[in-house]
Design an enzyme around this catalytic site. Structure first.
Site, PDB file in Angstrom:
ATOM      1  N   ASP A 113      22.357  20.944  17.614  1.00  0.00           N
ATOM      2  CA  ASP A 113      23.316  20.584  16.568  1.00  0.00           C
ATOM      3  C   ASP A 113      22.659  19.526  15.678  1.00  0.00           C
ATOM      4  OD1 ASP A 113      25.456  19.959  14.990  1.00  0.00           O
ATOM      5  OD2 ASP A 113      26.744  19.213  16.602  1.00  0.00           O
ATOM      6  N   GLU A 148      23.170  17.123  13.404  1.00  0.00           N
ATOM      7  CA  GLU A 148      24.087  16.181  12.762  1.00  0.00           C
ATOM      8  C   GLU A 148      23.772  14.757  13.213  1.00  0.00           C
ATOM      9  OE1 GLU A 148      28.309  17.592  12.229  1.00  0.00           O
ATOM     10  OE2 GLU A 148      27.770  18.775  13.988  1.00  0.00           O
TER      11      GLU A 148
END
Length: 487
Positions: free
Chosen positions: A319, A321
């Site tokens: 992910d 982020e």
């Protein structure tokens, strides 16, 4: 994983899309993959992969290797497949690995391994059967080493097709989470795979065991099976140590507690067939999924392999982020970093898959991992096993060459978020889920399931809709809930 609280996407158009009466299992998107041309034939597995083939089975399974040519040939070509342990010996030597060979007596090739690609055809199928004798360790991955050769005809095999490693696990002694549904030909085939991505800072993983399938449909074939197939520990972090100049895995006190006490919190899920995947997420220090050099990516993959081996993890979830790349610009000051890019993210995930071909690699379809590129000749749809969409997004991952080679069955569309208002997620209806199934999209993700939250009744309703839409059945909640009980 970001917390979207305002939704602007309208899915009405999808709900109105015409659906086939039969279940489309989802073909592999090969239009953006470069394959050998001319007088060359090439080999894929049943999922269309030329690399990283995996097979899990219980008791007995028949699978296939497919012979292809891009254009029909004027003459027939016969290819012979045979078990050859030297293929694995050489691989272990070159890669400093210690995989064990699947015992030869457990493998049977149909027609003595010979398959003929007839003149005028572009596909021929070679079947092989694996049969359990109870001797294999269900926690260990074995390798079926295969050598292929042209036994008649004037065609040639592609350079990567003469040898093949098929990573095999015999799960005969472990319960199965796979839910089955009728396929187009009436035979039962695996149904959708459901991911539980859980915020473990405040939620006990054991809650995943409380939800099963009632089993009223199909003569009880799915009775008592867990609703969830995969549990994502959300999340460990990618962190940068300035003193060593290397990135490392940082597990906060909650993630580490689960790993250190895996016998209590993780093994019970695996004993019921649920696979454990560790999330990897940026952590506000400038390092992350998309800014490691090739060498740093390889080193980090090896570190994570050691972690997966130590805690018996089944895979990783990437992910991109919270890294704050532009705030630190590490590539300007430290070796081992590059400017953030899709290329770097692609290399990282590829190196993970290369280091751990038997393990699951999943990506969050967001930021740089919205689309990954081919690495060393391997399309991203082969080294990434599952693509999990951002909340309520629902476009095909093969479109525009985003994940070429990834079958629809491994694309998780329209993920839902339980950490926000139930009204926002009602964009995803039962009709939407049925549309996924009827169009061959065989995966789905639910984020932040927690029986102690105010909206648990809505969570139950949504999980039951998944059971109805994907498996023609109903959800059973055993009313057992598990509080976070570690410090």
């Amino acid at each position: 994983m970001k917390f979207n609280t305002i939704y602007t996407l309208c899915l009405a158009a999808f709900a109105m899309t015409a659906c086939s009466e039969d279940i489309d299992l989802g073909g592999v998107g090969t239009e953006n993959i470069e394959f050998p041309q001319g007088g060359v034939v090439y080999v894929t597995d049943a999922q269309g992969k030329r690399n990283f083939s995996t097979v899990e089975f219980r008791d007995r399974i028949t699978s296939e290797l497919n012979i292809h040519t891009q254009t029909p040939r004027a003459t027939a070509t016969a290819v012979k497949f045979q078990y050859d342990e030297n293929v694995l010996t050489e691989y272990n030597r070159k890669n400093n690995t210690q995989y064990k060979a699947l015992p030869a007596n457990l493998v049977q090739f149909a027609n003595d391994g010979v398959v003929t690609l007839e003149a005028g055809k572009t596909l021929a199928i070679a079947e092989y059967t694996l049969t359990s004798d109870g001797s294999l360790d269900p926690t260990e991955t074995y390798v079926l080493p295969v050598r292929a050769s042209v036994s008649s005809g004037d065609a040639q095999l592609g350079s990567v097709d003469a040898t093949r490693l098929i990573y095999v696990r015999d799960l005969s002694g472990i319960p199965d989470c796979t839910k089955y549904v009728p396929g187009p030909d009436g035979k039962f085939v695996p149904g959708a795979k459901l991911f539980s991505c859980m915020e473990v800072n405040n939620t006990n993983p054991l809650n995943n065991l409380s939800f099963t399938i009632k089993g009223d449909s199909y003569n009880g074939i799915n009775r008592g099976k867990c609703l969830f197939d995969y549990f994502i520990i959300f999340s460990a972090n990618i962190n940068f140590n300035k003193e060593t100049g290397r990135v490392y895995v940082l597990c906060n006190e909650n993630v580490q507690a689960l790993l250190d006490n895996r016998e209590k919190y993780l093994k019970p899920l695996q004993d019921r067939g649920i696979k454990i995947i560790l999330g990897l997420l940026g952590n506000h220090d400038g390092s992350g999924v998309s800014n490691l050099s090739d060498a740093a990516a390889r080193d980090f993959a090896q570190e994570c392999k050691a972690l997966a081996d130590a805690y018996n993890l089944d895979g990783f979830f990437f992910d991109d982020e919270w890294s704050e790349y532009s705030k630190y610009n590490l590539h300007l000051s430290y070796p081992g970093f590059v400017e953030p890019s899709v290329e770097a993210a692609s290399r990282l995930v590829y190196e993970f898959k290369k280091a751990m071909p038997e393990r699951i690699m999943a990506t969050y379809i967001y930021s740089t991992t919205t689309s990954l590129y081919e690495v060393d000749g391997v399309p991203s749809g082969e080294y990434v096993d599952y693509g999990l969409h951002d909340y309520i997004k629902g476009w095909d991952l093969n479109e525009n060459g985003n994940y070429p080679g990834m079958p629809r069955s491994n694309q998780a569309l329209w993920s839902q978020n339980f950490s926000t208002s139930s009204d926002g997620n009602k964009f995803i209806t039962k009709d939407n889920l049925i549309w996924l199934r009827e169009n061959g999209y065989g995966s789905h993700m639910l984020y932040a399931m927690n029986p102690f939250e105010w909206n648990f009744n809505w969570q139950l309703e949504t999980m039951n809709e998944c059971a109805e839409a994907f498996y023609d059945d109903t959800l059973v909640f055993d009313n057992k809930t598990y509080q976070k009980d570690w410090k």
